[in-house]
Design a protein around this motif. Structure first.
Motif, short mmCIF file in Angstrom:
data_model
loop_
_atom_site.label_atom_id
_atom_site.label_comp_id
_atom_site.label_asym_id
_atom_site.label_seq_id
_atom_site.Cartn_x
_atom_site.Cartn_y
_atom_site.Cartn_z
N VAL A 1 90.67 -30.74 40.69
CA VAL A 1 89.47 -30.75 41.52
C VAL A 1 89.77 -31.60 42.83
CG1 VAL A 1 87.16 -30.44 41.82
CG2 VAL A 1 88.33 -29.88 39.80
N PHE A 2 90.12 -31.29 43.88
CA PHE A 2 90.15 -32.09 44.93
C PHE A 2 88.98 -32.07 45.87
CE2 PHE A 2 92.59 -28.32 45.94
CZ PHE A 2 91.95 -27.64 47.39
N LEU A 3 88.09 -31.10 45.74
CA LEU A 3 86.78 -31.11 46.41
C LEU A 3 85.86 -30.58 45.41
CD1 LEU A 3 87.22 -29.85 50.09
CD2 LEU A 3 86.83 -32.44 49.44
N GLY A 4 84.65 -31.12 45.60
CA GLY A 4 83.35 -30.56 44.75
C GLY A 4 83.49 -31.03 43.21
N GLU A 5 83.17 -29.97 42.39
CA GLU A 5 82.86 -30.24 40.99
C GLU A 5 83.26 -28.77 40.18
OE1 GLU A 5 79.70 -31.65 37.54
OE2 GLU A 5 78.96 -31.48 39.85
N LEU A 6 84.17 -29.05 39.08
CA LEU A 6 84.52 -28.14 38.32
C LEU A 6 85.27 -28.56 36.91
CD1 LEU A 6 85.02 -24.89 38.38
CD2 LEU A 6 87.46 -25.49 38.99
N ALA A 7 84.84 -27.92 35.88
CA ALA A 7 85.54 -28.17 34.75
C ALA A 7 85.26 -29.76 34.55
CB ALA A 7 86.75 -28.04 34.61
N SER B 1 85.18 -34.64 42.56
CA SER B 1 85.89 -35.31 43.62
C SER B 1 84.80 -36.31 44.37
CB SER B 1 86.42 -34.37 44.50
OG SER B 1 86.78 -34.90 45.72
N PRO B 2 85.30 -37.52 44.68
CA PRO B 2 84.33 -38.10 45.41
C PRO B 2 84.51 -38.06 46.77
CG PRO B 2 86.35 -39.48 44.84
CD PRO B 2 86.67 -38.02 44.33
N VAL B 3 85.05 -37.07 47.50
CA VAL B 3 85.55 -36.87 48.87
C VAL B 3 84.28 -36.32 49.58
CG1 VAL B 3 86.85 -35.66 50.55
CG2 VAL B 3 88.17 -36.83 48.33
N THR B 4 83.79 -36.68 50.55
CA THR B 4 82.72 -36.44 51.32
C THR B 4 82.92 -35.21 52.09
OG1 THR B 4 81.93 -38.82 51.42
CG2 THR B 4 80.98 -37.07 53.02
N THR B 5 82.10 -34.24 52.22
CA THR B 5 82.20 -33.14 52.71
C THR B 5 80.58 -33.02 53.23
OG1 THR B 5 81.59 -31.48 50.89
CG2 THR B 5 83.94 -31.90 51.71
N PHE B 6 80.42 -32.13 54.49
CA PHE B 6 79.27 -31.77 55.04
C PHE B 6 78.31 -30.66 54.78
CE2 PHE B 6 81.65 -34.58 57.62
CZ PHE B 6 80.68 -35.62 57.80
N THR B 7 78.94 -29.56 53.76
CA THR B 7 78.29 -28.64 53.20
C THR B 7 78.85 -28.54 51.76
OG1 THR B 7 80.27 -27.12 53.84
CG2 THR B 7 78.14 -27.12 55.33
N PRO B 8 78.10 -28.07 50.82
CA PRO B 8 78.53 -27.94 49.48
C PRO B 8 79.81 -27.05 49.45
CG PRO B 8 76.16 -27.36 49.50
CD PRO B 8 76.70 -27.44 50.95
N LEU B 9 80.98 -27.69 48.67
CA LEU B 9 82.20 -27.02 48.77
C LEU B 9 82.71 -27.27 47.37
CD1 LEU B 9 83.82 -27.96 52.17
CD2 LEU B 9 82.73 -25.73 51.48
N LEU B 10 83.80 -26.36 47.05
CA LEU B 10 84.84 -26.46 46.00
C LEU B 10 86.18 -26.19 46.60
CD1 LEU B 10 85.54 -26.64 42.76
CD2 LEU B 10 84.92 -24.34 42.66
N GLY B 11 87.14 -26.99 45.90
CA GLY B 11 88.50 -26.67 46.07
C GLY B 11 89.15 -27.24 45.00
#
Length: 313
Positions: free
Chosen positions: A163-169, A173-183
């Motif tokens: 998980v490189f962005l957001g949350e899954l399983a 990820s601790p990486v900051t984004t400006f809208t809720p995202l998953l990658g």
């Protein structure tokens, strides 16, 4: 990565929930005598955004060298994710870094940034994805920034999930984004079926890199992006022979944007201004130090005003 199309399309985008659909890629050559050919699934007429994800290029494995000269960005974050190879990154925020397999490089080019990308001498095969995230109006002039993260692999029913962005399983990820995202990158072994718990307020895209995969009952061909609208609490992926996919997700982006070349703005006049400032070497974009060569000039603007294009209702 720069969008180096000679006549880049202008795009005004808005995102609305919808049913499942398959986005087929189109081939786009990225300049030079040994041009890389990338498979582009976002943006296109069928759909321009998935959440705030507004650009998706999938490339390789190709026996090529990458040399993308300094070029500008506004109003977006670039997300670089490699499967094979190594790319040297330099930007006008003063960052000198490397993109390596399994490691996220995220660059914020809000008000303006410039960067270059060059494959390292030891990299003869490149394989990966280049993604852009549109910044919401409240943050589209955010200062330059760069974040790096190497996510650990977590196991779910035999599949390896990074998980490189957001949350899954259970991984965040601790990486900051400006809208809720998953990658996330997901590698499924042969014969696997996994059920992912996902946010019902997100829409999702599943990009098939290699192998075979079904999203629910829908089979994807390699390079295609399967879109699933909001309202799902689970997403089921299955494979016969094994697969690697990239899962993208986010809340529907509730704003319209104009995207042309490497700029994301809100109006035709803004895009014209960004182009003029880049051509004039204005302070908005800064300088990229350490690149051996000249920067990319902006392509000519199309005749007439940039016109809106967006997702179907």
């Amino acid at each position: 990565m720069s969008n180096v199309e000679a006549e880049p399309a202008e795009v005004t985008c808005s995102s609305t929930p919808g049913g499942a659909e398959i986005l087929e890629p189109r081939d786009v050559p990225l300049g030079g005598p040994r041009a890389m050919s990338v498979r582009r699934t976002l943006p296109q007429k069928q759909r321009s955004l998935i959440g705030a994800w507004c650009f998706c290029d999938h490339y390789g494995p190709d026996d090529v060298k990458m040399d993308v000269a300094p070029h500008p960005h506004t109003g977006l974050q670039t997300v670089s994710w490699l499967f094979t190879g190594e790319i040297e990154h330099r930007d006008s925020h003063g960052v000198h870094a490397f993109v390596r397999p399994g490691e996220l490089n995220l660059m914020t080019g809000g008000r303006g940034i410039a960067h270059s990308e060059v494959s390292t001498p030891s990299s003869t095969v490149l394989h990966g994805v280049q993604l852009w995230v549109a910044l919401p109006d409240a943050h589209r002039d955010a200062p330059r920034d760069f974040q790096h993260y190497a996510p650990p692999a977590v196991t779910l029913d035999g599949a390896a999930v990074r998980v490189f962005l957001g949350e899954l399983a259970g991984s965040t990820s601790p990486v900051t984004t400006f809208t809720p995202l998953l990658g996330a990158e997901i590698i499924l072994p042969a014969g696997a079926t996994i059920e992912l718990g996902v946010a019902p307020g997100f829409e999702h895209g599943v990009l098939l890199d290699t192998g075979d995969v079904t999203v629910g009952e829908t089979a994807l061909t390699p390079g295609a992006l399967g879109y699933v609208g909001t309202g799902r609490t689970t997403l089921t992926l299955g494979t016969r022979d094994g697969a690697r996919v990239v899962l993208l997700g986010g809340e529907p982006f509730g704003e319209e944007i104009v995207m042309w070349w490497n700029f994301v703005g809100r109006t035709h006049d803004e895009i014209v201004s960004y182009r003029d400032e880049w051509q004039a070497e204005a302070d908005r974009f800064g300088r990229v130090d350490g690149y051996d060569g000249v920067r990319l000039p902006a392509p000519p603007l199309p005749g007439g005003r940039l016109r809106p294009r967006g997702n179907p209702a």
